[in-house]
Design a protein around this motif. Structure first.
Motif, PDB file in Angstrom:
ATOM      1  N   ILE A   1       0.305  -1.054   0.094  1.00  0.00           N
ATOM      2  CA  ILE A   1      -0.345  -0.202  -0.280  1.00  0.00           C
ATOM      3  C   ILE A   1       1.485   1.138   0.103  1.00  0.00           C
ATOM      4  N   ASN A   2       0.349   2.227  -1.339  1.00  0.00           N
ATOM      5  CA  ASN A   2       1.433   3.400  -1.225  1.00  0.00           C
ATOM      6  C   ASN A   2      -0.211   4.402  -0.722  1.00  0.00           C
TER       7      ASN A   2
ATOM      8  N   ARG B   1      -4.760  10.364  -1.900  1.00  0.00           N
ATOM      9  CA  ARG B   1      -6.232   9.877  -0.713  1.00  0.00           C
ATOM     10  C   ARG B   1      -5.145   9.366   0.789  1.00  0.00           C
ATOM     11  N   LYS B   2      -5.598   9.337   1.381  1.00  0.00           N
ATOM     12  CA  LYS B   2      -5.589   8.619   2.679  1.00  0.00           C
ATOM     13  C   LYS B   2      -6.139   6.822   3.316  1.00  0.00           C
ATOM     14  N   LYS B   3      -5.265   6.472   3.075  1.00  0.00           N
ATOM     15  CA  LYS B   3      -5.828   4.922   3.051  1.00  0.00           C
ATOM     16  C   LYS B   3      -6.047   4.036   4.522  1.00  0.00           C
ATOM     17  N   LYS B   4      -5.886   5.079   5.660  1.00  0.00           N
ATOM     18  CA  LYS B   4      -6.308   4.995   6.650  1.00  0.00           C
ATOM     19  C   LYS B   4      -8.081   4.301   6.845  1.00  0.00           C
TER      20      LYS B   4
ATOM     21  N   VAL C   1       2.719  -1.360   4.380  1.00  0.00           N
ATOM     22  CA  VAL C   1       2.714  -0.390   3.469  1.00  0.00           C
ATOM     23  C   VAL C   1       3.851   0.763   3.985  1.00  0.00           C
ATOM     24  N   THR C   2       3.711   0.893   2.386  1.00  0.00           N
ATOM     25  CA  THR C   2       5.428   1.378   2.339  1.00  0.00           C
ATOM     26  C   THR C   2       5.868   2.601   2.715  1.00  0.00           C
TER      27      THR C   2
ATOM     28  N   ALA D   1      -0.906  -4.220  -5.979  1.00  0.00           N
ATOM     29  CA  ALA D   1      -0.443  -3.102  -6.079  1.00  0.00           C
ATOM     30  C   ALA D   1      -1.428  -1.964  -5.609  1.00  0.00           C
ATOM     31  N   VAL D   2      -1.205  -1.617  -4.148  1.00  0.00           N
ATOM     32  CA  VAL D   2      -2.534  -0.686  -3.771  1.00  0.00           C
ATOM     33  C   VAL D   2      -1.738   1.240  -3.549  1.00  0.00           C
ATOM     34  N   GLY D   3      -1.977   1.960  -5.333  1.00  0.00           N
ATOM     35  CA  GLY D   3      -1.533   2.800  -5.315  1.00  0.00           C
ATOM     36  C   GLY D   3      -1.298   3.109  -6.952  1.00  0.00           C
ATOM     37  N   GLY D   4      -0.727   4.078  -7.595  1.00  0.00           N
ATOM     38  CA  GLY D   4      -1.309   4.227  -8.691  1.00  0.00           C
ATOM     39  C   GLY D   4      -0.370   3.839 -10.057  1.00  0.00           C
TER      40      GLY D   4
END
Length: 291
Positions: free
Chosen positions: A10-11, A17-20, A41-42, A65-68
């Motif tokens: 997770i980026n 956007r926050k990933k909380k 989390v990276t 991949a959780v990100g762009g």
């Protein structure tokens, strides 16, 4: 049947956007009968690559991949030519590759694709030995990627703001291109190398590109009058860039580009400095993706 090990990388800052709470939400939709999930989390640039290499050594069955596109790049380059697929939860500013693969930005829909487990194989590209999976580029878009990486405002608004700041003062460069033996001399505003059709946000630079044809689309954008900028934007978002008099698109497998000086290049939106001479190759059927 033994559960598959799946690891989400997770980026935490991608797309602004926050990933909380991401893990809790993801577990709600992920099929726990199929997968044993880990979430990491990276913490810095290239950390996703480090985590991916470690996961591969530990025998993980699937990486997410959780990100762009930049996060995808960090992980996917470690998975090249392996049997481990990459899944994507689009959480970036543009999500170009995810949009091409028709992966929804809705979390439950994206995770349902993971639960379904359908795997395809796509091509990737190399620029001086460095991998990209969506679009690479030089010239104006590399400059913008450089500025965007330094900018605190993420997302399309931040990107457009930088474009408007820089476009009036940017000057084209001279390039010599060798595309599968065909030599071209061009003065260009920018050159994009597309494995899939769009930058992101449905802005299509190479409407005819597909990521499984064993070819890259070399998109040469010539200098255009500033008054034509709205028209160029229209072409991008109407998938008609190839119809513009200022755009030339040539497909190829092996491309060598020589430019005036060394300088910035972007790979999937992530900027770096590379040599004056750029050698670009397609790697057919080199990455497994869940889609």
């Amino acid at each position: 049947m033994a559960k598959k090990r799946i690891q989400f990388l997770i980026n935490p800052i991608s797309g602004g956007r926050k990933k909380k709470g991401f893990e809790q939400s993801a577990r709600k939709f992920l099929n726990a009968h199929l997968y044993e999930a880990e979430f990491k989390v990276t913490e810095h640039a290239q950390h996703a690559s480090d985590l991916a290499r470690k996961a591969i050594k530990e025998g993980v069955d699937l990486l997410v991949a959780v990100g762009g596109d930049g996060t995808i790049n960090e992980i996917a380059k470690e998975l090249l030519h392996t049997a481990i697929p990459l899944a994507i939860i689009p959480e970036g500013s543009g999500n170009g590759l995810a949009r091409y693969l028709q992966i929804s930005s809705d979390l439950s829909t994206a995770i349902n694709k993971i639960n379904a487990g359908h795997v395809s194989t796509i091509d990737s590209g190399l620029v001086n030995g460095k991998a990209f999976f969506n679009v690479a580029g030089m010239g104006f878009d590399a400059l913008i990627s450089n500025r965007f990486a330094e900018n605190l405002t993420r997302g399309p608004v931040g990107y457009l703001k930088i474009v408007l700041q820089e476009i009036s003062r940017y000057r084209p460069q001279s390039y010599t291109l060798n595309i599968d033996g065909k030599i071209l001399n061009r003065e260009a505003f920018m050159i994009s190398i597309a494995n899939s059709p769009q930058y992101g946000n449905n802005a299509y630079i190479a409407p005819g590109a597909t990521a499984d044809d064993g070819l890259l689309d070399v998109c040469i954008i010539k200098q255009f009058p500033l008054l034509q900028f709205p028209v160029m934007i229209y072409h991008l978002f109407s998938r008609t860039a190839h119809q513009s008099e200022y755009v030339e698109i040539i497909k190829g497998k092996h491309i060598v580009i020589e430019r005036e000086t060394a300088g910035p290049v972007h790979l999937d939106g992530e900027p770096l400095e590379l040599d004056r001479k750029l050698t670009i190759d397609v790697l057919p059927s080199s990455l497994k993706v869940v889609c």
